[in-house]
Motif scaffolding. Structure first.
Motif, PDB file in Angstrom:
ATOM      1  N   THR A 131       0.823  -1.396   0.090  1.00 51.40           N
ATOM      2  CA  THR A 131       0.043  -0.180   0.044  1.00 51.40           C
ATOM      3  C   THR A 131       0.764   1.457   0.045  1.00 51.40           C
ATOM      4  OG1 THR A 131      -1.753  -1.316   1.272  1.00 51.40           O
ATOM      5  CG2 THR A 131      -1.763   1.259   1.393  1.00 51.40           C
ATOM      6  N   ALA A 132       2.011   1.273   0.796  1.00 51.79           N
ATOM      7  CA  ALA A 132       2.816   2.453   0.774  1.00 51.79           C
ATOM      8  C   ALA A 132       3.485   2.475  -0.459  1.00 51.79           C
ATOM      9  CB  ALA A 132       3.926   2.240   2.011  1.00 51.79           C
ATOM     10  N   MET A 133       3.836   1.575  -0.985  1.00 50.57           N
ATOM     11  CA  MET A 133       4.547   1.640  -2.353  1.00 50.57           C
ATOM     12  C   MET A 133       3.718   2.009  -3.525  1.00 50.57           C
ATOM     13  SD  MET A 133       6.821  -1.528  -4.135  1.00 50.57           S
ATOM     14  CE  MET A 133       5.246  -2.285  -4.620  1.00 50.57           C
ATOM     15  N   THR A 134       2.598   1.562  -3.435  1.00 47.61           N
ATOM     16  CA  THR A 134       1.645   1.976  -4.376  1.00 47.61           C
ATOM     17  C   THR A 134       1.495   3.470  -4.343  1.00 47.61           C
ATOM     18  OG1 THR A 134       0.179   0.238  -4.171  1.00 47.61           O
ATOM     19  CG2 THR A 134      -0.741   1.948  -4.890  1.00 47.61           C
ATOM     20  N   ARG A 135       1.449   4.177  -3.177  1.00 46.79           N
ATOM     21  CA  ARG A 135       1.272   5.712  -3.008  1.00 46.79           C
ATOM     22  C   ARG A 135       2.532   6.281  -3.752  1.00 46.79           C
ATOM     23  NH1 ARG A 135      -1.415   5.771   3.073  1.00 46.79           N
ATOM     24  NH2 ARG A 135      -3.586   4.941   2.317  1.00 46.79           N
ATOM     25  N   GLY A 136       3.540   5.615  -3.401  1.00 49.77           N
ATOM     26  CA  GLY A 136       4.943   6.237  -3.526  1.00 49.77           C
ATOM     27  C   GLY A 136       5.230   6.420  -5.263  1.00 49.77           C
ATOM     28  N   HIS A 137       4.699   5.256  -5.796  1.00 49.73           N
ATOM     29  CA  HIS A 137       4.803   4.804  -7.265  1.00 49.73           C
ATOM     30  C   HIS A 137       3.792   5.823  -8.118  1.00 49.73           C
ATOM     31  CE1 HIS A 137       7.098   0.696  -7.231  1.00 49.73           C
ATOM     32  NE2 HIS A 137       8.126   1.936  -7.087  1.00 49.73           N
ATOM     33  N   ALA A 138       2.554   6.043  -7.368  1.00 45.42           N
ATOM     34  CA  ALA A 138       1.809   7.051  -7.980  1.00 45.42           C
ATOM     35  C   ALA A 138       2.244   8.346  -8.356  1.00 45.42           C
ATOM     36  CB  ALA A 138       0.364   6.866  -7.212  1.00 45.42           C
ATOM     37  N   ARG A 139       2.867   8.756  -7.139  1.00 41.25           N
ATOM     38  CA  ARG A 139       3.589  10.042  -7.333  1.00 41.25           C
ATOM     39  C   ARG A 139       4.919   9.936  -8.179  1.00 41.25           C
ATOM     40  NH1 ARG A 139       1.638  14.908  -5.950  1.00 41.25           N
ATOM     41  NH2 ARG A 139       0.872  14.075  -4.255  1.00 41.25           N
ATOM     42  N   GLU A 140       5.446   8.943  -8.007  1.00 38.10           N
ATOM     43  CA  GLU A 140       6.842   8.938  -8.944  1.00 38.10           C
ATOM     44  C   GLU A 140       6.620   8.918 -10.396  1.00 38.10           C
ATOM     45  OE1 GLU A 140      11.071   6.160  -9.029  1.00 38.10           O
ATOM     46  OE2 GLU A 140       9.175   5.811  -7.833  1.00 38.10           O
ATOM     47  N   PHE A 141       5.764   8.039 -10.833  1.00 35.66           N
ATOM     48  CA  PHE A 141       5.288   7.870 -12.237  1.00 35.66           C
ATOM     49  C   PHE A 141       4.083   8.361 -12.884  1.00 35.66           C
ATOM     50  CE2 PHE A 141       7.248   4.015 -10.776  1.00 35.66           C
ATOM     51  CZ  PHE A 141       8.545   4.217 -11.074  1.00 35.66           C
ATOM     52  N   GLY A 142       3.205   9.380 -12.008  1.00 36.51           N
ATOM     53  CA  GLY A 142       2.132  10.214 -12.475  1.00 36.51           C
ATOM     54  C   GLY A 142       2.494  11.111 -13.529  1.00 36.51           C
ATOM     55  N   ALA A 143       3.514  11.767 -13.535  1.00 39.28           N
ATOM     56  CA  ALA A 143       3.903  12.502 -14.604  1.00 39.28           C
ATOM     57  C   ALA A 143       4.064  11.984 -15.795  1.00 39.28           C
ATOM     58  CB  ALA A 143       5.088  13.436 -14.263  1.00 39.28           C
ATOM     59  N   ASP A 144       4.012  10.589 -16.037  1.00 37.26           N
ATOM     60  CA  ASP A 144       4.456   9.726 -17.076  1.00 37.26           C
ATOM     61  C   ASP A 144       3.031   9.425 -17.753  1.00 37.26           C
ATOM     62  OD1 ASP A 144       7.323   9.819 -17.314  1.00 37.26           O
ATOM     63  OD2 ASP A 144       6.982   8.626 -15.485  1.00 37.26           O
ATOM     64  N   GLY A 145       1.815   9.689 -16.914  1.00 36.20           N
ATOM     65  CA  GLY A 145       0.689   9.401 -17.131  1.00 36.20           C
ATOM     66  C   GLY A 145       0.305   7.697 -16.650  1.00 36.20           C
ATOM     67  N   LEU A 164     -10.485   0.018 -12.134  1.00 34.90           N
ATOM     68  CA  LEU A 164      -9.105   0.659 -11.916  1.00 34.90           C
ATOM     69  C   LEU A 164      -8.440   0.544 -13.167  1.00 34.90           C
ATOM     70  CD1 LEU A 164      -8.588  -0.360  -8.218  1.00 34.90           C
ATOM     71  CD2 LEU A 164      -9.146   2.096  -9.169  1.00 34.90           C
ATOM     72  N   SER A 165      -8.297  -0.153 -13.923  1.00 36.81           N
ATOM     73  CA  SER A 165      -7.374  -0.644 -15.083  1.00 36.81           C
ATOM     74  C   SER A 165      -8.183   0.212 -16.439  1.00 36.81           C
ATOM     75  CB  SER A 165      -7.280  -2.023 -15.600  1.00 36.81           C
ATOM     76  OG  SER A 165      -7.181  -2.859 -14.706  1.00 36.81           O
ATOM     77  N   SER A 166      -9.171   0.569 -16.341  1.00 40.03           N
ATOM     78  CA  SER A 166      -9.845   1.458 -17.333  1.00 40.03           C
ATOM     79  C   SER A 166      -9.792   2.907 -17.315  1.00 40.03           C
ATOM     80  CB  SER A 166     -11.399   0.786 -17.653  1.00 40.03           C
ATOM     81  OG  SER A 166     -12.082   1.487 -16.473  1.00 40.03           O
ATOM     82  N   ALA A 167     -10.363   3.237 -18.381  1.00 40.64           N
ATOM     83  CA  ALA A 167     -10.236   4.929 -18.445  1.00 40.64           C
ATOM     84  C   ALA A 167     -11.338   5.561 -17.460  1.00 40.64           C
ATOM     85  CB  ALA A 167     -10.467   5.540 -19.925  1.00 40.64           C
ATOM     86  N   ALA A 168     -12.500   4.653 -17.109  1.00 38.74           N
ATOM     87  CA  ALA A 168     -13.314   5.204 -16.326  1.00 38.74           C
ATOM     88  C   ALA A 168     -12.714   5.445 -15.156  1.00 38.74           C
ATOM     89  CB  ALA A 168     -14.457   3.729 -15.891  1.00 38.74           C
ATOM     90  N   SER A 169     -11.641   5.060 -14.533  1.00 39.32           N
ATOM     91  CA  SER A 169     -11.002   5.372 -13.316  1.00 39.32           C
ATOM     92  C   SER A 169      -9.797   6.409 -13.649  1.00 39.32           C
ATOM     93  CB  SER A 169     -10.522   4.329 -12.543  1.00 39.32           C
ATOM     94  OG  SER A 169      -9.608   3.570 -13.181  1.00 39.32           O
ATOM     95  N   ALA A 226      -8.786   9.316 -13.190  1.00 37.96           N
ATOM     96  CA  ALA A 226      -8.269  10.400 -12.510  1.00 37.96           C
ATOM     97  C   ALA A 226      -8.164   9.868 -10.844  1.00 37.96           C
ATOM     98  CB  ALA A 226      -9.503  11.564 -12.220  1.00 37.96           C
ATOM     99  N   ILE A 227      -8.269   8.478 -10.871  1.00 33.74           N
ATOM    100  CA  ILE A 227      -7.979   7.608  -9.610  1.00 33.74           C
ATOM    101  C   ILE A 227      -6.508   7.265  -9.668  1.00 33.74           C
ATOM    102  CG2 ILE A 227      -8.582   6.054  -8.054  1.00 33.74           C
ATOM    103  CD1 ILE A 227     -11.333   6.363  -9.352  1.00 33.74           C
ATOM    104  N   THR A 228      -5.615   7.509  -8.560  1.00 33.01           N
ATOM    105  CA  THR A 228      -4.400   6.959  -8.534  1.00 33.01           C
ATOM    106  C   THR A 228      -3.783   7.113  -7.088  1.00 33.01           C
ATOM    107  OG1 THR A 228      -1.993   6.758  -9.604  1.00 33.01           O
ATOM    108  CG2 THR A 228      -2.904   8.916  -9.089  1.00 33.01           C
ATOM    109  N   GLY A 229      -3.041   6.366  -6.746  1.00 31.27           N
ATOM    110  CA  GLY A 229      -2.406   6.395  -5.300  1.00 31.27           C
ATOM    111  C   GLY A 229      -3.404   5.906  -4.286  1.00 31.27           C
TER     112      GLY A 229
END
Length: 254
Positions: free
Chosen positions: A165-179, A230-235, A237-240
């Motif tokens: 869960t912690a890694m998920t949040r960190g990776h969401a921040r780390e790779f969010g700029a890459d879409g 969570l895998s689809s475009a329906a989500s 704007a959801i990350t982390g």
């Protein structure tokens, strides 16, 4: 099951996809028209034949021990070559064998983290460059409500899932700029064949229903819809996030 048109033709890679929740996920993504590859250690050719009969096409099965990092990353590279760069990674493989802290030696501890945490990190490491080239992608990590509940008989597993869960949040921040979106799903007690065989005593089954808001047991199919969403475009704007799919256990406990 809801239909997500953007998953049609998408290259999906799933760890531990031949049984239990993983098998239900493979089935679900195939039903969306996705191109699916999965890995696991045991033979899954019979399952692939079942999927081919149901969907008119089989998933690609690559035998692999996910704790062998080189083999896992090679399987992801092979997937990219065969069905296109991975746009959706589902880190599902796990081992929830019961163990006691005072009886767990260093080797057993490291082995538990290798499958329950390390494989998630190194699969992510392998897919991020290809997702960057695609302009984005999705990673769904499997956590568990076990660490939220403070379960006492599987410390390495609960430690790994808290870390996921912690890694998920960190990776969401780390790779969010890459879409790249990174989320987690935390199932409750899903009654797969393994759970029914090893731990589903009458007292345990009664106890979990007493903790849930919903008065029914969970099946692997209950997890498929949230992962597809969570895998689809329906989500989009959801990350982390870490989504508990547990019939309301965490709500009651919290």
């Amino acid at each position: 099951m809801a239909r997500y048109d953007d998953l049609d033709g998408t290259s999906v890679f799933i760890t531990g996809g031949g049984s239990g929740i993983g098998a239900a996920l493979v089935d679900g993504f195939l039903g969306q028209g996705a191109r699916v590859t999965f890995v696991q250690r045991s033979d899954a050719r019979e399952f692939c034949a079942e999927m081919a009969a149901k969907h008119g096409r089989a998933p690609e099965f690559l035998p692999c021990d996910v704790t062998d990092t080189a083999a896992l990353q090679a399987a992801i590279d092979r997937t990219a070559e065969q069905q296109g760069p991975v746009r959706v990674l589902v880190n599902n493989a796990a081992n929830d064998n019961r163990h006691a802290t005072l009886e767990t030696d260093a080797e057993a501890w490291r082995a538990a983290l290798a499958v329950n945490l390390d494989a998630y990190f190194f699969a992510t490491q392998a897919v991020v460059p290809m997702m960057r080239d695609l302009g984005g992608g999705v990673i769904v990590n499997f956590s568990s409500i076990s660490y939220m509940m403070g379960m006492a008989d599987l410390p390495a597993y609960t430690a790994a899932n808290g870390a996921i869960t912690a890694m998920t949040r960190g990776h969401a921040r780390e790779f969010g700029a890459d879409g790249i979106r990174v989320n987690a799903v935390a199932p409750g007690w899903v009654l797969t064949e393994r759970q029914l065989r090893l731990w589903a005593t009458p007292d345990a089954l009664s106890g979990i229903l007493g903790r849930q808001c919903l008065p029914r047991h969970l099946s692997a199919e209950d997890i498929v819809g949230p992962v597809l969403f969570l895998s689809s475009a329906a989500s989009g704007a959801i990350t982390g996030q870490c989504l508990a799919v547990d019939g309301g256990v965490v709500t009651v406990a919290g």
